[in-house]
Design an enzyme around this catalytic site. Structure first.
Site, mmCIF file in Angstrom:
data_model
loop_
_atom_site.group_PDB
_atom_site.id
_atom_site.type_symbol
_atom_site.label_atom_id
_atom_site.label_comp_id
_atom_site.label_asym_id
_atom_site.label_seq_id
_atom_site.Cartn_x
_atom_site.Cartn_y
_atom_site.Cartn_z
ATOM 1 N N ARG A 71 0.882 -1.065 -0.139
ATOM 2 C CA ARG A 71 0.174 0.069 0.077
ATOM 3 C C ARG A 71 0.572 1.278 -0.198
ATOM 4 O O ARG A 71 0.790 2.314 -0.651
ATOM 5 C CB ARG A 71 -0.834 -0.026 1.153
ATOM 6 C CG ARG A 71 -2.143 -0.888 1.024
ATOM 7 C CD ARG A 71 -3.032 -0.996 2.338
ATOM 8 N NE ARG A 71 -3.901 0.289 2.441
ATOM 9 C CZ ARG A 71 -4.373 0.537 3.461
ATOM 10 N NH1 ARG A 71 -4.405 -0.453 4.551
ATOM 11 N NH2 ARG A 71 -4.716 1.906 3.696
ATOM 12 N N HIS A 103 -6.697 8.211 11.946
ATOM 13 C CA HIS A 103 -6.322 7.111 11.804
ATOM 14 C C HIS A 103 -4.705 6.673 11.587
ATOM 15 O O HIS A 103 -4.420 5.713 11.153
ATOM 16 C CB HIS A 103 -7.080 6.130 10.547
ATOM 17 C CG HIS A 103 -8.415 6.058 10.981
ATOM 18 N ND1 HIS A 103 -9.515 5.804 10.159
ATOM 19 C CD2 HIS A 103 -9.051 6.105 12.141
ATOM 20 C CE1 HIS A 103 -10.481 5.767 10.742
ATOM 21 N NE2 HIS A 103 -10.357 6.023 11.965
HETATM 22 P P1 OAD Z 1 -15.424 3.796 2.876
HETATM 23 O O1 OAD Z 1 -14.500 2.747 1.995
HETATM 24 O O2 OAD Z 1 -16.167 3.096 3.885
HETATM 25 O O3 OAD Z 1 -16.069 4.673 2.132
HETATM 26 C C1 OAD Z 1 -15.715 5.056 0.883
HETATM 27 C C2 OAD Z 1 -16.959 6.440 0.634
HETATM 28 O O4 OAD Z 1 -16.284 6.975 -0.564
HETATM 29 C C3 OAD Z 1 -17.794 5.552 -0.084
HETATM 30 O O5 OAD Z 1 -19.072 6.238 0.538
HETATM 31 C C4 OAD Z 1 -17.917 5.997 -1.518
HETATM 32 O O6 OAD Z 1 -19.264 5.950 -2.070
HETATM 33 C C5 OAD Z 1 -17.305 7.310 -1.606
HETATM 34 N N1 OAD Z 1 -16.556 7.494 -2.934
HETATM 35 C C6 OAD Z 1 -16.116 6.667 -3.703
HETATM 36 N N2 OAD Z 1 -15.559 7.191 -4.774
HETATM 37 C C7 OAD Z 1 -15.821 8.631 -4.431
HETATM 38 C C8 OAD Z 1 -15.207 9.838 -5.081
HETATM 39 N N3 OAD Z 1 -14.503 9.967 -6.167
HETATM 40 N N4 OAD Z 1 -15.474 11.104 -4.354
HETATM 41 C C9 OAD Z 1 -16.247 11.209 -3.093
HETATM 42 N N5 OAD Z 1 -16.692 9.978 -2.568
HETATM 43 C C10 OAD Z 1 -16.357 8.958 -3.075
HETATM 44 O O7 OAD Z 1 -13.935 4.665 3.296
HETATM 45 P P2 OAD Z 1 -13.989 5.179 4.748
HETATM 46 O O8 OAD Z 1 -15.311 5.951 4.933
HETATM 47 O O9 OAD Z 1 -12.566 6.158 4.581
HETATM 48 O O10 OAD Z 1 -9.926 2.546 8.796
HETATM 49 O O11 OAD Z 1 -13.544 4.298 5.741
HETATM 50 C C11 OAD Z 1 -13.360 4.663 7.057
HETATM 51 C C12 OAD Z 1 -12.397 3.745 7.643
HETATM 52 O O12 OAD Z 1 -12.619 2.365 7.436
HETATM 53 C C13 OAD Z 1 -11.126 3.825 7.050
HETATM 54 O O13 OAD Z 1 -10.208 4.857 7.746
HETATM 55 C C14 OAD Z 1 -10.203 2.406 7.483
HETATM 56 C C15 OAD Z 1 -11.223 1.587 7.241
HETATM 57 O O14 OAD Z 1 -11.443 0.447 7.768
HETATM 58 C C16 OAD Z 1 -8.952 1.972 9.333
HETATM 59 O O15 OAD Z 1 -8.111 1.063 8.429
HETATM 60 C C17 OAD Z 1 -9.059 2.032 10.845
#
Ligand code: OAD
Length: 253
Positions: A69, A118
């Site tokens: 990564r 994080h």
């Molecule tokens: P997620 O993968 O849960 O969510 C990503 C979001 O981004 C989804 O709602 C998509 O619809 C949206 N998305 C996709 N492409 C996009 C774009 N071009 N512009 C805007 N939005 C877009 O990721 P996080 O919410 O960041 O934690 O997840 C939270 C945490 O879960 C991460 O920090 C990680 C993970 O497990 C750890 O590793 C501790």
């Protein structure tokens, strides 16, 4: 994409804008999100790769996954969404940027004082004595480096499932959510706590809450405005419309 006038109006009056970002803001840089259908957690098991137990059971596999990564992140570039957020820091008296991302792309786009809830994958420390590790990480066959101080195993400085968030970071993020005038939730599924609580805290405290996300999330029906587009498109349009709005009212004076 239509930018609601109420949002432009609230931004024009705002002293403090808070922005929470998630993996979606880096999707247009070619970095996979977690919970989308092609996301990392559809392919890999977070319990094995992103937890203390996973690291203890198989440190080499976890380390080599993170090293992969790191390579992906090092080869990626910030996208217009990251740059628009960096630009927002100049447009408002105060902007607090809170990210769940570990990729450091906000820093590389020019944002400063980024609250990393994080941690990040660029830095490492000893699993046992916690001492930061600045030695060589790029060992043959992605071998796990060893702490020069105590001989412990080196791990990435990310927060794993079940671990506490950095206390200072969470306090600063909560303070921003309580005190901001406008709160943006950008590119996050809003499913991982405590970050997912920040938009709720902001709304209860009276902020205007905006979601930037092409898809529906648990937050979508709760926010005051939704910009349903990728952040690399929506945020530059928002800034352009905001500048026009400000110019129109400045010209009237
Ligand atoms: P997620 O993968 O849960 O969510 C990503 C979001 O981004 C989804 O709602 C998509 O619809 C949206 N998305 C996709 N492409 C996009 C774009 N071009 N512009 C805007 N939005 C877009 O990721 P996080 O919410 O960041 O934690 O997840 C939270 C945490 O879960 C991460 O920090 C990680 C993970 O497990 C750890 O590793 C501790």
């Amino acid at each position: 994409m239509e930018i609601p006038e109420a949002l432009l109006n609230r931004l024009a009056k705002a002293n403090h804008v808070a922005v929470l970002t998630g993996a979606g803001v880096s999707a247009e840089s070619g970095i996979k999100t977690f919970r989308d259908p092609d996301g990392l957690w559809a392919q890999f098991n977070p319990a094995e790769l992103a937890s203390v137990d996973g690291f203890m059971s198989n440190p080499e596999i976890v380390w080599s996954w993170y090293q992969h990564r790191v390579e992906v992140v090092n080869n990626a570039k910030p996208n217009p969404g990251h740059y628009a957020i960096a630009e927002m820091q100049k447009l408002f008296p105060k902007l607090t940027l809170i990210t769940q991302n570990v990729d450091r792309l906000h820093h590389r786009a020019g944002s400063d004082k980024v609250i990393e809830l994080h941690g990040n994958i660029v830095e490492n420390h000893c699993f046992d004595c916690k001492e930061p590790f600045h030695g060589e990480t790029n060992l043959p066959d992605k071998q796990l480096p060893v702490c020069p101080r105590c001989g412990g195993r080196i791990r990435p400085s990310v927060v794993w499932f079940g671990e506490m968030l950095p206390v200072g970071a969470l306090e600063a993020a909560e303070e921003a959510a309580y005190t901001c005038d406008v709160f943006f939730s950008v590119g996050t599924s809003a499913e991982v706590y405590p970050a997912a609580n920040l938009p709720v805290v902001a709304k209860r405290a009276g902020a205007y809450v905006v979601e930037v996300n092409p898809n529906i999330t648990v937050l979508s029906s709760y926010v005051d405005a939704k910009l349903p587009a990728p952040s690399g498109e929506a945020l530059p349009i928002l800034l352009e419309e905001f500048r026009k709005y400000q110019k129109f009212y400045d010209d009237l004076l």
